[in-house]
Each structure stands twice: as structure tokens, then as C-alpha cells.
Design a protein around this motif. Structure first.
Motif, PDB file in Angstrom:
ATOM      1  N   LYS A  22       1.457 -18.872   6.340  1.00 55.23           N
ATOM      2  CA  LYS A  22       0.180 -18.530   5.729  1.00 55.23           C
ATOM      3  C   LYS A  22      -0.066 -19.429   4.519  1.00 55.23           C
ATOM      4  O   LYS A  22       0.889 -19.897   3.881  1.00 55.23           O
ATOM      5  N   CYS A  25       2.246 -20.014   1.161  1.00 52.85           N
ATOM      6  CA  CYS A  25       3.594 -19.480   1.385  1.00 52.85           C
ATOM      7  C   CYS A  25       4.596 -20.606   1.628  1.00 52.85           C
ATOM      8  O   CYS A  25       4.239 -21.663   2.141  1.00 52.85           O
ATOM      9  N   TYR A  36       5.480 -18.026  10.358  1.00 58.03           N
ATOM     10  CA  TYR A  36       4.812 -16.735  10.472  1.00 58.03           C
ATOM     11  C   TYR A  36       4.933 -16.265  11.931  1.00 58.03           C
ATOM     12  O   TYR A  36       4.884 -17.095  12.840  1.00 58.03           O
ATOM     13  N   GLY A  39       8.237 -14.250   6.858  1.00 61.32           N
ATOM     14  CA  GLY A  39       7.876 -14.749   5.551  1.00 61.32           C
ATOM     15  C   GLY A  39       8.987 -14.509   4.557  1.00 61.32           C
ATOM     16  O   GLY A  39       9.863 -13.650   4.774  1.00 61.32           O
ATOM     17  N   GLU A  42       7.490 -13.667  -0.950  1.00 61.95           N
ATOM     18  CA  GLU A  42       6.411 -12.698  -1.165  1.00 61.95           C
ATOM     19  C   GLU A  42       6.180 -11.885   0.111  1.00 61.95           C
ATOM     20  O   GLU A  42       5.989 -12.472   1.175  1.00 61.95           O
ATOM     21  N   PRO A  43       6.196 -10.551   0.033  1.00 59.83           N
ATOM     22  CA  PRO A  43       5.970  -9.725   1.231  1.00 59.83           C
ATOM     23  C   PRO A  43       4.667 -10.061   1.956  1.00 59.83           C
ATOM     24  O   PRO A  43       4.584  -9.919   3.180  1.00 59.83           O
ATOM     25  N   SER A  44       3.648 -10.502   1.218  1.00 60.32           N
ATOM     26  CA  SER A  44       2.361 -10.826   1.840  1.00 60.32           C
ATOM     27  C   SER A  44       2.449 -12.044   2.754  1.00 60.32           C
ATOM     28  O   SER A  44       1.539 -12.295   3.550  1.00 60.32           O
ATOM     29  N   CYS A  45       3.531 -12.811   2.656  1.00 58.00           N
ATOM     30  CA  CYS A  45       3.706 -13.997   3.510  1.00 58.00           C
ATOM     31  C   CYS A  45       4.160 -13.617   4.918  1.00 58.00           C
ATOM     32  O   CYS A  45       4.103 -14.444   5.828  1.00 58.00           O
ATOM     33  N   ASN A  48       4.456  -8.086   8.346  1.00 53.03           N
ATOM     34  CA  ASN A  48       4.717  -6.764   7.786  1.00 53.03           C
ATOM     35  C   ASN A  48       6.155  -6.752   7.268  1.00 53.03           C
ATOM     36  O   ASN A  48       6.857  -7.769   7.313  1.00 53.03           O
ATOM     37  N   ASP A  49       6.606  -5.605   6.789  1.00 52.01           N
ATOM     38  CA  ASP A  49       7.938  -5.513   6.186  1.00 52.01           C
ATOM     39  C   ASP A  49       9.048  -5.853   7.178  1.00 52.01           C
ATOM     40  O   ASP A  49      10.126  -6.311   6.776  1.00 52.01           O
ATOM     41  N   PHE A  52       9.795  -9.584   6.879  1.00 57.54           N
ATOM     42  CA  PHE A  52      10.065 -10.168   5.563  1.00 57.54           C
ATOM     43  C   PHE A  52      11.566 -10.400   5.424  1.00 57.54           C
ATOM     44  O   PHE A  52      12.366  -9.478   5.559  1.00 57.54           O
ATOM     45  N   SER A 253      -2.532  -9.236  17.091  1.00 55.28           N
ATOM     46  CA  SER A 253      -1.731 -10.184  16.312  1.00 55.28           C
ATOM     47  C   SER A 253      -1.895 -11.636  16.733  1.00 55.28           C
ATOM     48  O   SER A 253      -1.396 -12.535  16.041  1.00 55.28           O
TER      49      SER A 253
END
Length: 340
Positions: A22, A25, A36, A39, A42-45, A48-49, A52, A253
Motif C-alpha cells: 500500500k 508502506c 500486501y 504488512g 503499521e497495522p494499516s499496511c 487486517n490483523d 500484520f 478483496s
């Protein structure tokens, strides 16, 4: 002037380079690419969890990527839907009098989410001349054993099958997300102690496993030099079928110019692939980019190549007609221009 043009065009060229993460990232942890939906930092990369990952710095200052606390990652493939990790082998060793000197039973459980040990890529292997290796899962609904026996030294060769003499192999079923394996012995290696005092058991990727690296004379080592094998973990996105996922476009997705597929080796969940004529990361919104088939060579059977979005066309030479991808018909016109 040329220097000025290069300075102007360089940011444009750099911005068109394909990225598998992303925007904003980090793409790598150490030497391992992290595409992706995975990531780091950063969790946002991550999608979902579940995706990560932990990128940490070791004692020497080098960054290492881990799937779990004791599973270092060496490769992630968004196209195959796999993560390759290193897992230490279990072992059991004895001295000449049959007293056990070293032992280690391996236990591993995958993190929550759509992850499982690949039953098509991995094989369970036992090494030794007095070795019974047992593998089970934590739910106790799966178990298998591998018996390896021999009375004289056996040369471990990559060309020979592990049929029970010096080494034994058995498959695992699909859908397992936990494994526990340990070893036992009938005679504590007293009858083979001159050339074999240790038994080993491990799961390993069939593509990278070298039986020749596991001679019967091998003994145990610890720490960073421990005998780890490559193990392949399969992953999918969401706990839905492809058709179920497509029905909910807001949670789907797969990105633009991509489609979903239901893997045969997994009961629930789907993967994304780029449409024909596109390549890249199918999980990113615009990750699948057009392939310029005309670049780097002419794929046409005859005529000239013209790239189109998702495909290409072949223009027949002047005077001929048809599809140059297969064949042009007619008589071509050759124009000869000569100067006076």
C-alpha cells in the motif's frame, strides 16, 4: 539539455515502478519482501490483523521477519498464497550405553486466521536407524507415525526414496493449523551407536528438502545453528467462497482487473489472481497492471505488434490480411524507393 530532461523525467519513471504494498508502506523487512495483504510496522499496511507481521531487529542490528515468535519467514508469495518459514527439527540422541543425552519435541500452532500447513508442499520426515516419529495435531483428530530402521550405515541420497531404511516419509492431511511431533526408540540406538546416535523428525517443503543434508552421523546443535527446515504455510483471504465474496463488493478483496478463485487444497476461503494480460499484486486496488506484450520482442507470427489494454494486436504487412497472431494471407506489397 539532456541532463535537464533526465532530471524532469526521472520522477515520472520512478513513480511508474510497480509496488506490491500500500502507498507509504515499507516493502521489505531485511531481505524479505512483504507484499500486501501482509504488512509490517503499521497495522494499516496489512489487510487486517491476521496479516500484520513482526519485523524485528536482532542482536547484530539486522532486521528479521517473523510469522510467530519462533518462525522466521524467508519468503511470501501473494500469487501462490504461501508463506515459507523455518521450523526447528525434533530430535532424540543417545550415548553408546543407551542413555538419552539430548531430546527436543517440536510443537507449533499457527496464528488465528486463514492459515494452514500445506499438505501438497510439505512432507513429514523421520531420520535414523532406530527411530519412531509421531506427528499429531492439538485437536487430537489427526495422527501418523513414521518408522525408520537399519542395521548398517545408509547413505542419505536425494535420488532414493525414504522407504523406511534410514529415513521414512509420510504426508499430512489438508487443513491442519497445529502440529506436534516427537521421537522414540526401541533399543536406544545401542545396536547402531557406531554410526547413528540421533534421530530427527521434521516437516519440510518438498521443493527444498535435501535428504543428503541429513546423514545418519549427524548430531544435535542448538541456538542460531539449529537444524531448521523450510515449511510452507498456505493462506487465503476471508472465510468465504469466491462466489460468496463477489456478492459483497464492499468487502471483496480482489482489486481492479483481478478475479477470485477457490483453491482445491483448501475447504474455505479464496485467493485473487490478475486477469489475463495483466500482472502485479491482485489484492491491491490497482495492483494488476497491463502487460505490454510488444515490449522486448515481437510475439506476432507475422506483422507488427500493437499493445492494447489486457491484450495485443498484430497488424499484417501491407497487402496482406488476417490475424497476424496466427497467420496473414495474401501477397505483400514491397515498395522500393530509389533515389535519383
Amino acid at each position: 539539455m539532456w541532463v535537464f530532461l533526465l532530471m524532469v523525467l526521472w520522477p515520472v519513471a520512478a513513480s511508474t515502478a510497480r509496488s506490491d504494498v500500500k502507498p507509504g508502506c515499507q516493502e521489505k523487512c531485511g531481505n524479505v519482501s512483504v507484499p500486501y495483504p501482509f504488512g509490517i510496522l503499521e497495522p494499516s499496511c496489512a489487510m487486517n490483523d491476521d496479516f500484520f507481521l513482526n519485523c524485528t531487529s536482532n542482536d547484530e542490528g539486522h532486521h528479521e521477519l517473523f510469522y510467530a515468535a519462533n518462525m522466521p519467514i524467508s519468503n511470501i508469495s501473494e500469487l501462490e498464497g504461501t508463506v515459507t518459514v523455518g521450523i526447528d527439527a525434533a530430535f532424540s540422541c543417545y550415548n553408546k550405553t543407551g542413555i538419552q543425552t539430548d531430546s527436543f519435541a517440536q510443537s507449533m500452532t499457527l496464528r488465528s486466521g486463514p492459515f494452514m500447513f500445506s499438505h501438497t508442499r510439505n512432507i513429514f520426515t523421520a531420520i535414523g536407524c532406530d527411530t519412531l516419529a509421531v506427528v499429531v495435531n492439538s485437536e487430537s483428530n489427526y495422527g501418523a507415525a513414521c518408522l525408520s530402521l537399519c542395521t548398517e550405515y545408509v547413505e542419505m541420497s536425494d535420488g532414493n526414496p525414504c522407504s523406511g531404511s534410514g529415513c521414512c516419509q509420510t504426508s499430512i492431511p489438508k487443513g491442519l493449523n497445529s502440529l506436534y511431533y516427537l521421537l522414540s526408540s526401541s533399543y536406544n540406538y545401542t545396536n547402531v551407536s557406531d554410526f547413528n546416535r540421533c534421530g530427527f523428525a521434521f516437516l519440510a517443503d518438498k521443493r527444498s528438502l535435501k535428504i543428503s543434508h541429513w546423514p545418519l552421523s549427524r548430531t544435535t546443535i542448538y541456538g542460531k545453528d539449529a537444524y531448521a527446515t523450510d515449511v510452507v504455510i498456505e493462506w487465503v483471504v476471508e472465510n468465504k467462497t469466491c462466489e460468496q465474496a463477489k456478492a459483497n463488493t464492499s468487502a471483496y478483496s480482489c482489486g481492479t482487473n483481478a478475479y477470485c478463485t477457490d483453491p482445491d487444497e483448501i475447504d474455505q476461503g479464496y485467493r485473487c489472481l490478475c486477469n489475463k494480460g495483466f500482472e502485479g499484486n491482485p489484492y491491491l486496488k490497482d495492483g494488476c497492471q497491463d502487460i505490454d506484450e510488444c515490449k522486448g520482442g515481437n510475439p506476432c507470427q507475422e506483422g507488427t505488434c500493437k499493445n492494447t489494454i489486457g491484450d495485443y494486436k498484430c497488424r499484417c504487412p501491407l497487402g496482406k490480411y488476417g490475424d497476424g497472431k496466427t497467420r496473414c494471407t495474401g501477397v505483400g506489397i514491397i515498395t522500393i524507393i530509389s533515389g535519383n
